[in-house]
Design an enzyme around this catalytic site. Structure first.
Site, short mmCIF file in Angstrom:
data_model
loop_
_atom_site.label_atom_id
_atom_site.label_comp_id
_atom_site.label_asym_id
_atom_site.label_seq_id
_atom_site.Cartn_x
_atom_site.Cartn_y
_atom_site.Cartn_z
N TYR A 230 0.83 -1.22 0.00
CA TYR A 230 0.00 0.00 0.00
C TYR A 230 0.85 1.27 0.00
O TYR A 230 0.72 2.10 -0.91
CB TYR A 230 -1.00 -0.02 1.17
CG TYR A 230 -1.77 1.28 1.27
CD1 TYR A 230 -2.78 1.60 0.36
CD2 TYR A 230 -1.47 2.22 2.25
CE1 TYR A 230 -3.46 2.82 0.43
CE2 TYR A 230 -2.15 3.43 2.33
CZ TYR A 230 -3.15 3.73 1.41
OH TYR A 230 -3.81 4.93 1.48
N LYS A 234 1.28 4.03 -3.09
CA LYS A 234 0.93 5.45 -2.94
C LYS A 234 2.15 6.32 -3.27
O LYS A 234 2.02 7.39 -3.88
CB LYS A 234 0.42 5.74 -1.53
CG LYS A 234 -0.89 5.09 -1.17
CD LYS A 234 -2.06 5.48 -2.05
CE LYS A 234 -2.63 6.84 -1.80
NZ LYS A 234 -3.84 7.09 -2.62
N1 LIG Z 1 -8.61 6.27 4.95
C1 LIG Z 1 -7.49 6.91 5.29
O1 LIG Z 1 -7.18 7.03 6.50
C2 LIG Z 1 -6.63 7.50 4.25
C3 LIG Z 1 -6.91 7.39 2.89
N2 LIG Z 1 -6.07 7.98 1.97
C4 LIG Z 1 -6.35 7.92 0.53
O2 LIG Z 1 -7.61 8.52 0.31
C5 LIG Z 1 -8.24 7.91 -0.82
C6 LIG Z 1 -9.64 7.49 -0.44
O3 LIG Z 1 -9.55 6.56 0.62
P1 LIG Z 1 -10.82 6.08 1.45
O4 LIG Z 1 -11.96 6.97 1.15
O5 LIG Z 1 -10.40 5.87 2.84
O6 LIG Z 1 -11.05 4.65 0.80
P2 LIG Z 1 -12.39 3.97 0.27
O7 LIG Z 1 -12.06 2.56 0.01
O8 LIG Z 1 -13.53 4.26 1.18
O9 LIG Z 1 -12.64 4.74 -1.09
C7 LIG Z 1 -11.96 4.44 -2.25
C8 LIG Z 1 -12.96 4.47 -3.39
O10 LIG Z 1 -12.24 4.15 -4.59
C9 LIG Z 1 -13.04 3.23 -5.32
N3 LIG Z 1 -12.19 2.37 -6.13
C10 LIG Z 1 -11.35 1.41 -5.71
N4 LIG Z 1 -10.81 0.79 -6.75
C11 LIG Z 1 -11.30 1.38 -7.86
C12 LIG Z 1 -11.11 1.19 -9.24
N5 LIG Z 1 -10.31 0.22 -9.70
N6 LIG Z 1 -11.77 1.98 -10.10
C13 LIG Z 1 -12.62 2.94 -9.64
N7 LIG Z 1 -12.86 3.16 -8.36
C14 LIG Z 1 -12.19 2.40 -7.47
C15 LIG Z 1 -13.77 2.39 -4.28
O11 LIG Z 1 -14.93 1.79 -4.84
C16 LIG Z 1 -14.07 3.43 -3.22
O12 LIG Z 1 -15.34 4.01 -3.43
C17 LIG Z 1 -7.35 6.74 -1.24
O13 LIG Z 1 -6.61 7.12 -2.35
C18 LIG Z 1 -6.45 6.52 -0.03
O14 LIG Z 1 -5.20 6.02 -0.41
C19 LIG Z 1 -4.99 8.70 2.35
C20 LIG Z 1 -4.68 8.85 3.67
C21 LIG Z 1 -5.45 8.25 4.72
C1 LIG Z 2 -4.55 -3.47 18.07
C2 LIG Z 2 -3.87 -3.05 16.83
C3 LIG Z 2 -2.40 -2.98 17.06
C4 LIG Z 2 -4.41 -1.72 16.37
C5 LIG Z 2 -4.46 -1.68 14.88
C6 LIG Z 2 -4.78 -0.32 14.38
C7 LIG Z 2 -4.51 -0.22 12.89
C8 LIG Z 2 -5.54 -1.06 12.17
C9 LIG Z 2 -4.50 1.21 12.42
C10 LIG Z 2 -3.43 2.02 13.18
C11 LIG Z 2 -2.95 3.13 12.25
C12 LIG Z 2 -3.85 2.99 11.03
C13 LIG Z 2 -3.32 3.54 9.70
C14 LIG Z 2 -2.94 5.00 9.80
O1 LIG Z 2 -4.05 5.75 10.27
C15 LIG Z 2 -2.48 5.56 8.47
C16 LIG Z 2 -3.22 5.13 7.26
C17 LIG Z 2 -3.15 5.90 6.15
C18 LIG Z 2 -3.70 5.50 4.91
O2 LIG Z 2 -3.44 6.10 3.89
C19 LIG Z 2 -4.55 4.29 4.85
C20 LIG Z 2 -4.98 3.78 6.18
C21 LIG Z 2 -3.85 3.80 7.22
C22 LIG Z 2 -2.75 2.85 6.73
C23 LIG Z 2 -4.40 3.36 8.59
C24 LIG Z 2 -4.86 1.87 8.55
C25 LIG Z 2 -5.24 1.31 9.92
C26 LIG Z 2 -4.13 1.50 10.95
C27 LIG Z 2 -2.92 0.68 10.55
#
Ligand SMILES: NC(=O)C1=CN([C@@H]2O[C@H](COP(=O)(O)OP(=O)(O)OC[C@H]3O[C@@H](n4cnc5c(N)ncnc54)[C@H](O)[C@@H]3O)[C@@H](O)[C@H]2O)C=CC1
Ligand SMILES: CC(C)CCC[C@@H](C)[C@H]1CC[C@H]2[C@@H]3[C@H](O)CC4=CC(=O)CC[C@]4(C)[C@H]3CC[C@]12C
EC number: 1.1.1.-
Length: 440
Positions: A230, A234
């Site tokens: 992952y 990214k």
């Molecule tokens: N959740 C987090 O804590 C973080 C997320 N991100 C980034 O933010 C972005 C959104 O993440 P989330 O909303 O958390 O994830 P999510 O899984 O809820 O949303 C991702 C969306 O992309 C769509 N998707 C996946 N594969 C696809 C494909 N092949 N074609 C078209 N659509 C596709 C999914 O259907 C989903 O709706 C991602 O790029 C992720 O890497 C960055 C930092 C932290």
């Molecule tokens: C009991 C366990 C040790 C607790 C597990 C917690 C983990 C599942 C999560 C702790 C930190 C999270 C990640 C962090 O917030 C940064 C992230 C950034 C992204 O872009 C995607 C998600 C994630 C990797 C997030 C995923 C869950 C954790 C690893």
């Protein structure tokens, strides 16, 4: 039920245009000025170099922080823009979509591209902005090109977020890296000039050595070494986006790109938070501390992440020289806390308790259990998908301090969090409570 069916874009359209619905636009907000900066470049261990591979939220965004700037009304009348949000039905994507509808006055059409379209898109049909739902896959270049054609701005948030081993490394790479390459090439081919990419803090770290990143900013030196698919994907995708800045697009003008790096996002729709809540309920209202309280994590509210995307997209044209090719950490006023203590800010008011001022299990035992989980996942893969939360990678991330402290986005494009910590917390608690009651 879709309101209207139509072809949204030129070219070989195989992406399914599922419907066109219209949404609401309200008032904008904004800021100013800036300078240059650096972008962290990660190294992926065991992954090919870039060149070797081609390859339940309501509209709750409120009125907080709304500011109508001089000239906004004029520009709103002057030109209506077409925006495309890839991954627009995901956790973050839905917030970006709703935020654009509420706070982007120049929005004329909003294309929502996703592999899985959400039924909530139907709610957006009552306002003046056309919302075009496009079911498509970012790994299919022609589907992406068809969706991008004619768009002024692309916000590329689609991604495969998997740190639990649910998908193969190849699939993660295909979606996150090749998908991003397809978006860039589509912009170049069709003449779309502005691209905002949702990167991640994971592009920087935590690294495989577990070095802390304490109150770091975009210029902080840090040894970014990744092994997990992952963060590797990214980092590669972010590099593609930044390197594409300045490329000539169809029509002769330069592409302008930037990448936003959220830390761990929380808020309405956060599935891991919901999973922790349900697990706590199953355990009779108790959660057990696994990680020392001294390990701090930077977290950011999803509404503020969405707002930063909207602002960055809006300002890319006017501040192209400053913002083009730049990275920005996504931050807000959420407190620095350990992952578990931060989650308790929401789970506590929902009736859960975190047991133990210190971890209940010794760290070596967690390392052992994480390794055991990885082994079981590998052994069971032919039979069943075993993907628990605890694995060597998630343990390392959870157990490493990673906090950001920066004002680069504020200086470059006037970003200020739209939602206060108190508001972000309240909204998240309400959502967890609702998500929990659905689970019963
Ligand atoms: N959740 C987090 O804590 C973080 C997320 N991100 C980034 O933010 C972005 C959104 O993440 P989330 O909303 O958390 O994830 P999510 O899984 O809820 O949303 C991702 C969306 O992309 C769509 N998707 C996946 N594969 C696809 C494909 N092949 N074609 C078209 N659509 C596709 C999914 O259907 C989903 O709706 C991602 O790029 C992720 O890497 C960055 C930092 C932290
Ligand atoms: C009991 C366990 C040790 C607790 C597990 C917690 C983990 C599942 C999560 C702790 C930190 C999270 C990640 C962090 O917030 C940064 C992230 C950034 C992204 O872009 C995607 C998600 C994630 C990797 C997030 C995923 C869950 C954790 C690893």
């Amino acid at each position: 039920m879709p309101v209207e069916h139509r072809v949204a874009a030129r070219g070989r359209l195989r992406a399914r245009v599922v419907g066109v619905v219209a949404g609401r636009v309200s008032v904008p907000g904004m800021g100013q000025e800036g300078e240059g900066g650096a972008s962290g470049r990660g190294r992926c261990v065991g992954w090919p170099a870039l060149d070797e591979r081609r390859g339940p939220l309501q509209a709750s965004l409120g009125t907080l922080g709304q500011r109508l700037q001089p000239g906004m009304a004029d520009s709103a009348q002057a030109q209506k823009l077409v925006y495309l949000v890839t991954g627009g039905c995901g956790f973050l994507g839905e917030h970006v979509v709703r935020m654009l509808l509420q706070r982007e006055p120049r929005l004329g059409e909003l294309r929502v591209f996703d592999r899985h379209l959400g039924p909530w898109l139907e709610e957006l049909k009552t306002g003046p902005v056309r919302v075009t739902a496009i079911q498509g896959d970012v790994t299919e270049a022609h589907e992406v090109a068809a969706a991008v054609a004619g768009a002024h701005v692309v916000i590329h948030t689609a991604g495969l977020v998997d740190v639990f081993g649910r998908a193969s490394p190849e699939t993660i790479h295909e979606v996150n890296v090749q998908g991003t390459r397809n978006v860039i090439e589509a912009c170049v081919q069709t003449g779309t000039r502005f691209l905002v990419y949702t990167s991640s803090m994971e592009v920087v770290g935590p690294n495989t050595k577990g070095h802390p990143f304490y109150r770091g900013n975009e210029d902080t030196l840090y040894e970014a070494v990744h092994r997990h698919p992952y963060p590797c994907s990214k980092a590669l995708a972010e590099r593609l986006v930044l390197e594409a800045n300045g490329r000539e697009v169809h029509g002769g003008l330069p592409l302008v790109t930037c990448a936003l790096r959220p830390t761990g996002i929380y808020g309405e729709g956060h599935q891991i938070m919901r999973d922790f809540y349900r697990q706590g309920l199953r355990l009779g209202g108790w959660l057990f501390r696994a990680i020392p309280a001294s390990v701090e994590h930077g977290r950011v509210y999803v509404g503020n992440v969405a707002w930063m995307h909207v602002l960055a997209a809006r300002e890319l044209e006017r501040r192209a020289a400053l913002m083009g090719g730049q990275v920005y950490f996504c931050y807000d006023g959420s407190p620095y806390k350990s992952y578990e203590d931060f989650n308790m800010e929401f789970l506590g008011p929902c009736g859960l308790q975190l047991v133990g001022a210190r971890p209940l299990l010794p760290y070596w035992l967690l390392v052992f259990l994480a390794a055991l989980n990885a082994l079981l996942q590998w052994l069971l893969r032919p039979l069943v998908l075993y993907a628990p939360l605890l694995n060597p990678y998630t343990l390392a991330v959870a157990n490493t301090t990673f906090t950001v402290s920066t004002d680069k986005a504020q200086r470059h494009f006037g970003y200020e969090p739209l939602f206060s910590w108190e508001d972000s917390r309240t909204r998240t608690i309400l959502w967890v409570q609702a998500a929990g009651s659905f689970a019963q």
